[in-house]
Design a protein around this motif. Structure first.
Motif, PDB file in Angstrom:
ATOM      1  N   LYS A  11      35.676  44.201  50.692  1.00 15.08           N
ATOM      2  CA  LYS A  11      36.627  43.800  49.663  1.00 15.08           C
ATOM      3  C   LYS A  11      36.163  44.326  48.316  1.00 15.08           C
ATOM      4  CE  LYS A  11      39.885  41.266  47.612  1.00 15.08           C
ATOM      5  NZ  LYS A  11      41.342  41.494  47.815  1.00 15.08           N
ATOM      6  N   VAL A  12      37.086  44.957  47.599  1.00 16.25           N
ATOM      7  CA  VAL A  12      36.832  45.350  46.216  1.00 16.25           C
ATOM      8  C   VAL A  12      37.747  44.510  45.337  1.00 16.25           C
ATOM      9  CG1 VAL A  12      36.827  47.206  44.539  1.00 16.25           C
ATOM     10  CG2 VAL A  12      36.179  47.685  46.906  1.00 16.25           C
ATOM     11  N   ALA A  13      37.181  43.824  44.375  1.00 15.51           N
ATOM     12  CA  ALA A  13      37.943  42.956  43.484  1.00 15.51           C
ATOM     13  C   ALA A  13      37.675  43.324  42.028  1.00 15.51           C
ATOM     14  CB  ALA A  13      37.566  41.494  43.728  1.00 15.51           C
ATOM     15  N   VAL A  14      38.550  42.874  41.159  1.00 17.04           N
ATOM     16  CA  VAL A  14      38.365  43.125  39.732  1.00 17.04           C
ATOM     17  C   VAL A  14      37.793  41.880  39.070  1.00 17.04           C
ATOM     18  CG1 VAL A  14      40.178  44.858  39.621  1.00 17.04           C
ATOM     19  CG2 VAL A  14      40.742  42.465  39.197  1.00 17.04           C
ATOM     20  N   THR A  15      37.067  42.084  38.012  1.00 20.87           N
ATOM     21  CA  THR A  15      36.510  40.957  37.272  1.00 20.87           C
ATOM     22  C   THR A  15      37.630  40.042  36.794  1.00 20.87           C
ATOM     23  OG1 THR A  15      34.595  42.251  36.542  1.00 20.87           O
ATOM     24  CG2 THR A  15      35.172  40.317  35.234  1.00 20.87           C
ATOM     25  N   GLY A  16      37.449  38.732  37.033  1.00 26.68           N
ATOM     26  CA  GLY A  16      38.442  37.747  36.636  1.00 26.68           C
ATOM     27  C   GLY A  16      39.485  37.461  37.703  1.00 26.68           C
ATOM     28  N   GLY A  17      39.484  38.242  38.750  1.00 27.76           N
ATOM     29  CA  GLY A  17      40.447  38.028  39.823  1.00 27.76           C
ATOM     30  C   GLY A  17      39.986  36.940  40.788  1.00 27.76           C
ATOM     31  N   LYS A  18      40.893  36.500  41.618  1.00 20.97           N
ATOM     32  CA  LYS A  18      40.585  35.478  42.630  1.00 20.97           C
ATOM     33  C   LYS A  18      40.325  36.159  43.965  1.00 20.97           C
ATOM     34  CE  LYS A  18      42.363  31.274  44.811  1.00 20.97           C
ATOM     35  NZ  LYS A  18      43.465  30.267  44.834  1.00 20.97           N
ATOM     36  N   ILE A  77      35.860  30.611  48.150  1.00 23.02           N
ATOM     37  CA  ILE A  77      36.815  31.000  47.114  1.00 23.02           C
ATOM     38  C   ILE A  77      36.078  31.289  45.815  1.00 23.02           C
ATOM     39  CG2 ILE A  77      38.858  30.279  45.813  1.00 23.02           C
ATOM     40  CD1 ILE A  77      39.075  28.167  48.295  1.00 23.02           C
ATOM     41  N   LEU A  78      36.351  32.473  45.270  1.00 23.13           N
ATOM     42  CA  LEU A  78      35.850  32.847  43.957  1.00 23.13           C
ATOM     43  C   LEU A  78      37.057  32.846  43.036  1.00 23.13           C
ATOM     44  CD1 LEU A  78      34.012  34.178  46.230  1.00 23.13           C
ATOM     45  CD2 LEU A  78      33.299  35.787  44.456  1.00 23.13           C
ATOM     46  N   GLU A  79      37.197  31.810  42.202  1.00 25.05           N
ATOM     47  CA  GLU A  79      38.388  31.675  41.350  1.00 25.05           C
ATOM     48  C   GLU A  79      38.431  32.765  40.275  1.00 25.05           C
ATOM     49  OE1 GLU A  79      40.884  29.685  41.654  1.00 25.05           O
ATOM     50  OE2 GLU A  79      40.247  27.902  42.770  1.00 25.05           O
ATOM     51  N   LEU A  80      37.288  33.048  39.691  1.00 26.13           N
ATOM     52  CA  LEU A  80      37.194  34.066  38.640  1.00 26.13           C
ATOM     53  C   LEU A  80      35.998  34.949  38.981  1.00 26.13           C
ATOM     54  CD1 LEU A  80      37.750  31.792  35.496  1.00 26.13           C
ATOM     55  CD2 LEU A  80      39.361  33.472  36.399  1.00 26.13           C
ATOM     56  N   ALA A  81      36.240  36.001  39.732  1.00 19.53           N
ATOM     57  CA  ALA A  81      35.135  36.835  40.216  1.00 19.53           C
ATOM     58  C   ALA A  81      34.416  37.549  39.066  1.00 19.53           C
ATOM     59  CB  ALA A  81      35.649  37.849  41.218  1.00 19.53           C
ATOM     60  N   THR A  82      33.117  37.648  39.199  1.00 20.62           N
ATOM     61  CA  THR A  82      32.294  38.368  38.214  1.00 20.62           C
ATOM     62  C   THR A  82      31.442  39.409  38.936  1.00 20.62           C
ATOM     63  OG1 THR A  82      30.370  36.918  38.378  1.00 20.62           O
ATOM     64  CG2 THR A  82      32.122  36.225  36.881  1.00 20.62           C
ATOM     65  N   PRO A  83      31.011  40.450  38.234  1.00 15.81           N
ATOM     66  CA  PRO A  83      30.184  41.485  38.880  1.00 15.81           C
ATOM     67  C   PRO A  83      28.902  40.935  39.506  1.00 15.81           C
ATOM     68  CG  PRO A  83      31.057  42.314  36.806  1.00 15.81           C
ATOM     69  CD  PRO A  83      31.426  40.863  36.864  1.00 15.81           C
ATOM     70  N   SER A  84      28.383  39.834  38.990  1.00 12.89           N
ATOM     71  CA  SER A  84      27.173  39.243  39.561  1.00 12.89           C
ATOM     72  C   SER A  84      27.414  38.654  40.959  1.00 12.89           C
ATOM     73  CB  SER A  84      26.624  38.150  38.641  1.00 12.89           C
ATOM     74  OG  SER A  84      27.535  37.066  38.555  1.00 12.89           O
ATOM     75  N   GLN A  85      28.658  38.543  41.334  1.00 20.13           N
ATOM     76  CA  GLN A  85      28.989  38.040  42.667  1.00 20.13           C
ATOM     77  C   GLN A  85      29.147  39.171  43.683  1.00 20.13           C
ATOM     78  OE1 GLN A  85      32.333  35.587  41.259  1.00 20.13           O
ATOM     79  NE2 GLN A  85      31.176  33.757  41.860  1.00 20.13           N
ATOM     80  N   THR A  86      28.898  40.386  43.259  1.00 17.16           N
ATOM     81  CA  THR A  86      28.835  41.504  44.199  1.00 17.16           C
ATOM     82  C   THR A  86      27.670  41.264  45.146  1.00 17.16           C
ATOM     83  OG1 THR A  86      29.815  43.107  42.684  1.00 17.16           O
ATOM     84  CG2 THR A  86      28.373  43.976  44.418  1.00 17.16           C
ATOM     85  N   LEU A 111      31.373  42.410  49.461  1.00 11.07           N
ATOM     86  CA  LEU A 111      32.238  42.219  48.303  1.00 11.07           C
ATOM     87  C   LEU A 111      31.690  42.990  47.112  1.00 11.07           C
ATOM     88  CD1 LEU A 111      34.570  40.801  46.771  1.00 11.07           C
ATOM     89  CD2 LEU A 111      32.963  38.934  46.301  1.00 11.07           C
ATOM     90  N   THR A 112      32.558  43.789  46.510  1.00 15.27           N
ATOM     91  CA  THR A 112      32.213  44.496  45.279  1.00 15.27           C
ATOM     92  C   THR A 112      33.174  44.043  44.191  1.00 15.27           C
ATOM     93  OG1 THR A 112      31.461  46.431  46.522  1.00 15.27           O
ATOM     94  CG2 THR A 112      31.933  46.742  44.176  1.00 15.27           C
ATOM     95  N   VAL A 113      32.630  43.546  43.089  1.00 15.72           N
ATOM     96  CA  VAL A 113      33.442  43.118  41.950  1.00 15.72           C
ATOM     97  C   VAL A 113      33.229  44.118  40.822  1.00 15.72           C
ATOM     98  CG1 VAL A 113      34.002  41.266  40.342  1.00 15.72           C
ATOM     99  CG2 VAL A 113      33.171  40.718  42.645  1.00 15.72           C
ATOM    100  N   LEU A 114      34.298  44.787  40.434  1.00 10.22           N
ATOM    101  CA  LEU A 114      34.208  45.831  39.401  1.00 10.22           C
ATOM    102  C   LEU A 114      34.569  45.285  38.026  1.00 10.22           C
ATOM    103  CD1 LEU A 114      35.911  48.684  41.441  1.00 10.22           C
ATOM    104  CD2 LEU A 114      33.461  48.246  41.154  1.00 10.22           C
TER     105      LEU A 114
END
Lengths: 114, 114
Positions: A11-18, A77-86, A111-114
């Protein structure tokens, strides 16, 4: 054969996304666990559950929520994803504690959070 | 609180050589101890476990481990390694008071030179 499955596998997610990571087990185990794996830290426990409707905080719960709607399913669940959660996230199930504390692991979600 | 230490982050051995991966634990009583193996891009699989009795326990794929209460150790051994043993190995502990959580070490990455 009893198994633990996870989705998605990547999964690739953006910072602040759920982000929602899903886990399903066919072991009929009461307990389920979410871990993250990072180099130099091994596996660290985020949340766990003793059964449907229950969730408990693990050692590093900040920034994460969990949901256990049924015996078989446990979501992270990551409500507000941050890069540190990669990280790589593992789900596990287990029957009991102490001498029966063996846990069975899923294949992991990267999981990669950009 | 309990802890697990795996002092060697990486170990390299030649195929056919003997192997020892070290694990030290800290816990006030006799814990339940586990060794897990993680192959690339996979979840963790149980190799062996110690609950009580004979301090030498046998596991899958000719692995064995020896529990030492006096040394607070649970070292993993194999008489002759194969290239397919290359993986990351985790030592884990469960409290003897029916605790449901596993505490993991940081893992040892094993590379077997063919």
């Amino acid at each position: 054969e009893a198994a633990v499955t996870q989705s998605p596998r990547n999964k690739v997610a953006v910072t602040g996304g759920k982000v929602t990571l899903s886990c399903n087990q066919t072991n009929n185990h009461n307990n389920m666990y979410w871990y993250r794996q990072d180099t130099g830290h091994g596996l660290r426990l985020i949340h766990y559950s003793y059964g449907a409707g229950s969730t408990e905080k693990g050692d590093i719960p900040d920034g994460y929520k969990a949901s256990r709607p049924s015996q078989e399913n446990f979501s992270l669940i990551l409500e507000l994803a941050t890069p540190s959660q990669t990280s790589v996230y593992f789900c596990a199930s287990g029957d009991a504690g102490g001498a029966r504390a063996e846990q069975f692991f899923g294949p992991g979600t990267r999981l990669t959070v950009l | 609180a309990q802890s697990v230490t795996q002092p060697d982050a990486r170990v390299t051995v030649s195929e056919g050589a003997s192997l020892q991966l070290r694990c030290k634990y800290s816990y006030s009583a006799t814990p339940y101890l586990f060794w897990y193996v993680q192959y690339p891009r996979q979840g963790l699989q149980l190799l062996l476990k110690y609950y009580s009795g004979d301090p030498v326990v046998q596991g899958v794929n000719s692995f064995e481990a020896e529990f030492s209460k006096s040394n607070s150790s649970f070292h993993l051994q194999k008489a002759s390694v194969h290239w397919s043993d290359s993986a990351v190995y985790f030592c884990a502990l469960s409290p003897s008071n029916m605790g449901y959580k596993l505490t993991f070490g940081t893992g040892t990455s094993l590379l077997v030179d063919p």
